[in-house]
Design a protein around this motif. Structure first.
Motif, PDB file in Angstrom:
ATOM      1  N   ASP A 164       0.915  -1.201   0.017  1.00 29.65           N
ATOM      2  CA  ASP A 164      -0.110  -0.028   0.013  1.00 29.65           C
ATOM      3  C   ASP A 164       1.170   1.204  -0.074  1.00 29.65           C
ATOM      4  OD1 ASP A 164      -1.984   2.038   0.368  1.00 29.65           O
ATOM      5  OD2 ASP A 164      -2.816   1.205   2.143  1.00 29.65           O
ATOM      6  N   GLU A 165       1.015   1.710  -1.079  1.00 28.48           N
ATOM      7  CA  GLU A 165       1.804   3.030  -1.446  1.00 28.48           C
ATOM      8  C   GLU A 165       1.334   4.025  -2.200  1.00 28.48           C
ATOM      9  OE1 GLU A 165       5.471   0.883  -2.745  1.00 28.48           O
ATOM     10  OE2 GLU A 165       5.252   1.802  -4.648  1.00 28.48           O
ATOM     11  N   VAL A 166       1.896   5.344  -2.365  1.00 29.49           N
ATOM     12  CA  VAL A 166       1.485   6.209  -3.019  1.00 29.49           C
ATOM     13  C   VAL A 166       2.873   6.157  -4.052  1.00 29.49           C
ATOM     14  CG1 VAL A 166       1.372   8.796  -3.554  1.00 29.49           C
ATOM     15  CG2 VAL A 166       0.356   7.522  -1.392  1.00 29.49           C
ATOM     16  N   TYR A 167       2.557   5.941  -5.405  1.00 28.99           N
ATOM     17  CA  TYR A 167       3.587   6.229  -6.536  1.00 28.99           C
ATOM     18  C   TYR A 167       3.071   6.981  -7.794  1.00 28.99           C
ATOM     19  CZ  TYR A 167       6.561   4.259 -10.258  1.00 28.99           C
ATOM     20  OH  TYR A 167       7.302   4.033 -11.207  1.00 28.99           O
ATOM     21  N   ARG A 168       4.150   7.990  -7.843  1.00 28.35           N
ATOM     22  CA  ARG A 168       3.603   9.260  -8.744  1.00 28.35           C
ATOM     23  C   ARG A 168       2.403   9.756  -8.522  1.00 28.35           C
ATOM     24  NH1 ARG A 168       6.539   7.814 -14.435  1.00 28.35           N
ATOM     25  NH2 ARG A 168       8.554   7.307 -13.839  1.00 28.35           N
ATOM     26  N   GLY A 169       2.107   9.943  -7.249  1.00 23.81           N
ATOM     27  CA  GLY A 169       0.647  10.588  -6.758  1.00 23.81           C
ATOM     28  C   GLY A 169      -0.447   9.648  -6.877  1.00 23.81           C
ATOM     29  N   ARG A 170      -0.220   8.452  -7.166  1.00 20.92           N
ATOM     30  CA  ARG A 170      -1.416   7.595  -7.164  1.00 20.92           C
ATOM     31  C   ARG A 170      -1.295   6.482  -6.310  1.00 20.92           C
ATOM     32  NH1 ARG A 170      -3.108   7.707 -12.923  1.00 20.92           N
ATOM     33  NH2 ARG A 170      -5.278   6.997 -11.868  1.00 20.92           N
ATOM     34  N   ARG A 171      -2.444   6.284  -5.408  1.00 17.82           N
ATOM     35  CA  ARG A 171      -2.398   5.264  -4.176  1.00 17.82           C
ATOM     36  C   ARG A 171      -2.500   3.744  -5.107  1.00 17.82           C
ATOM     37  NH1 ARG A 171      -6.266   4.208   0.869  1.00 17.82           N
ATOM     38  NH2 ARG A 171      -4.827   2.794   1.685  1.00 17.82           N
ATOM     39  N   ILE A 172      -1.420   2.874  -4.842  1.00 18.72           N
ATOM     40  CA  ILE A 172      -1.373   1.473  -5.262  1.00 18.72           C
ATOM     41  C   ILE A 172      -1.255   0.677  -4.098  1.00 18.72           C
ATOM     42  CG2 ILE A 172      -0.473   2.012  -7.593  1.00 18.72           C
ATOM     43  CD1 ILE A 172       2.100   0.938  -6.553  1.00 18.72           C
ATOM     44  N   GLN A 173      -2.080  -0.317  -4.272  1.00 16.41           N
ATOM     45  CA  GLN A 173      -2.298  -1.537  -3.060  1.00 16.41           C
ATOM     46  C   GLN A 173      -2.433  -2.790  -3.883  1.00 16.41           C
ATOM     47  OE1 GLN A 173      -6.126   0.833  -2.214  1.00 16.41           O
ATOM     48  NE2 GLN A 173      -5.407   0.091  -0.189  1.00 16.41           N
ATOM     49  N   GLY A 174      -1.932  -3.824  -3.081  1.00 19.54           N
ATOM     50  CA  GLY A 174      -2.074  -5.123  -3.672  1.00 19.54           C
ATOM     51  C   GLY A 174      -2.203  -5.954  -2.269  1.00 19.54           C
ATOM     52  N   ARG A 175      -3.026  -7.092  -2.531  1.00 18.05           N
ATOM     53  CA  ARG A 175      -3.207  -8.041  -1.376  1.00 18.05           C
ATOM     54  C   ARG A 175      -3.754  -9.284  -1.706  1.00 18.05           C
ATOM     55  NH1 ARG A 175      -6.939  -3.741  -0.770  1.00 18.05           N
ATOM     56  NH2 ARG A 175      -9.157  -4.275  -1.087  1.00 18.05           N
ATOM     57  N   PRO A 176      -3.525 -10.373  -1.104  1.00  8.70           N
ATOM     58  CA  PRO A 176      -4.392 -11.607  -1.317  1.00  8.70           C
ATOM     59  C   PRO A 176      -5.837 -11.471  -1.664  1.00  8.70           C
ATOM     60  CG  PRO A 176      -2.526 -11.908   0.372  1.00  8.70           C
ATOM     61  CD  PRO A 176      -2.744 -10.366   0.121  1.00  8.70           C
ATOM     62  N   ALA A 177      -6.375 -12.254  -2.488  1.00  7.95           N
ATOM     63  CA  ALA A 177      -7.749 -11.954  -2.655  1.00  7.95           C
ATOM     64  C   ALA A 177      -8.525 -13.316  -2.382  1.00  7.95           C
ATOM     65  CB  ALA A 177      -7.882 -11.502  -4.270  1.00  7.95           C
ATOM     66  N   THR A 178      -9.553 -13.016  -1.949  1.00  4.87           N
ATOM     67  CA  THR A 178     -10.546 -14.044  -1.615  1.00  4.87           C
ATOM     68  C   THR A 178     -11.960 -13.897  -2.554  1.00  4.87           C
ATOM     69  OG1 THR A 178     -11.542 -13.056   0.053  1.00  4.87           O
ATOM     70  CG2 THR A 178      -9.593 -14.714   0.782  1.00  4.87           C
ATOM     71  N   GLY A 179     -12.032 -14.717  -3.461  1.00  2.00           N
ATOM     72  CA  GLY A 179     -13.408 -14.897  -4.275  1.00  2.00           C
ATOM     73  C   GLY A 179     -13.619 -13.524  -4.846  1.00  2.00           C
ATOM     74  N   GLY A 180     -14.269 -13.750  -6.114  1.00  2.00           N
ATOM     75  CA  GLY A 180     -14.640 -12.550  -6.801  1.00  2.00           C
ATOM     76  C   GLY A 180     -13.515 -11.811  -7.328  1.00  2.00           C
ATOM     77  N   GLY A 181     -13.909 -10.464  -7.990  1.00  2.00           N
ATOM     78  CA  GLY A 181     -12.698  -9.751  -8.765  1.00  2.00           C
ATOM     79  C   GLY A 181     -12.144 -10.353  -9.916  1.00  2.00           C
ATOM     80  N   HIS A 182     -10.971  -9.757 -10.283  1.00  2.00           N
ATOM     81  CA  HIS A 182     -10.655 -10.196 -11.599  1.00  2.00           C
ATOM     82  C   HIS A 182      -9.000 -10.717 -11.387  1.00  2.00           C
ATOM     83  CE1 HIS A 182     -13.604  -7.962 -13.432  1.00  2.00           C
ATOM     84  NE2 HIS A 182     -13.706  -6.725 -12.641  1.00  2.00           N
ATOM     85  N   HIS A 183      -8.679 -11.788 -10.939  1.00  2.00           N
ATOM     86  CA  HIS A 183      -7.727 -12.600 -10.899  1.00  2.00           C
ATOM     87  C   HIS A 183      -7.690 -13.866 -11.486  1.00  2.00           C
ATOM     88  CE1 HIS A 183      -9.842 -12.229  -7.207  1.00  2.00           C
ATOM     89  NE2 HIS A 183      -9.533 -10.882  -6.859  1.00  2.00           N
TER      90      HIS A 183
END
Length: 126
Positions: free
Chosen positions: A48-67
């Motif tokens: 979870d960080e701010v990169y070039r002014g945009r908040r980017i996040q990543g985490r393990p997912a459980t069900g649903g979504g686009h993975h």
């Protein structure tokens, strides 16, 4: 000095083409190796960080979504970025599909660069 014949010229051209092809194969980069973004079990770490002014996040997912089997979700400014893990362990996103990277964090950063400030439009998958 031997006379240059059509047969010799074609043979020399074929040899040069084969040598150039072999050089291109050996110059191909190796597959993406795990980086410090990975846990020991191979599952990428959350971020979870701010990169070039945009908040980017990543985490393990459980069900649903686009993975696709990876069980990992990535977001840019709260909008899910469709990511996939390739068979060689590299990652791609719907934004930078033809530029594989080593981690989901790197995929998020590449997408931010590619978006050039534009908002990420939600991907419906249909």
């Amino acid at each position: 000095m031997p006379e240059l014949t059509r047969r010799r010229a074609l043979g020399a051209a074929a040899a040069l083409t084969a040598a150039a092809g072999a050089a291109a194969v050996t110059a191909t980069p190796a597959t993406a190796a795990p980086t410090p973004d990975h846990h020991h079990g191979g599952q990428p770490e959350s971020f979870d960080e701010v990169y070039r002014g945009r908040r980017i996040q990543g985490r393990p997912a459980t069900g649903g979504g686009h993975h696709h089997g990876a069980g990992y979700a990535v977001f840019i400014d709260g909008v899910e970025l469709h990511v996939m893990q390739n068979a060689d362990g590299s990652w791609i996103s719907v934004v930078s599909h033809y530029d594989p990277v080593a981690t989901p964090r790197a995929a998020a950063r590449a997408a931010v660069v590619e978006l050039q400030g534009a908002p990420l439009v939600p991907f419906n998958g249909n």
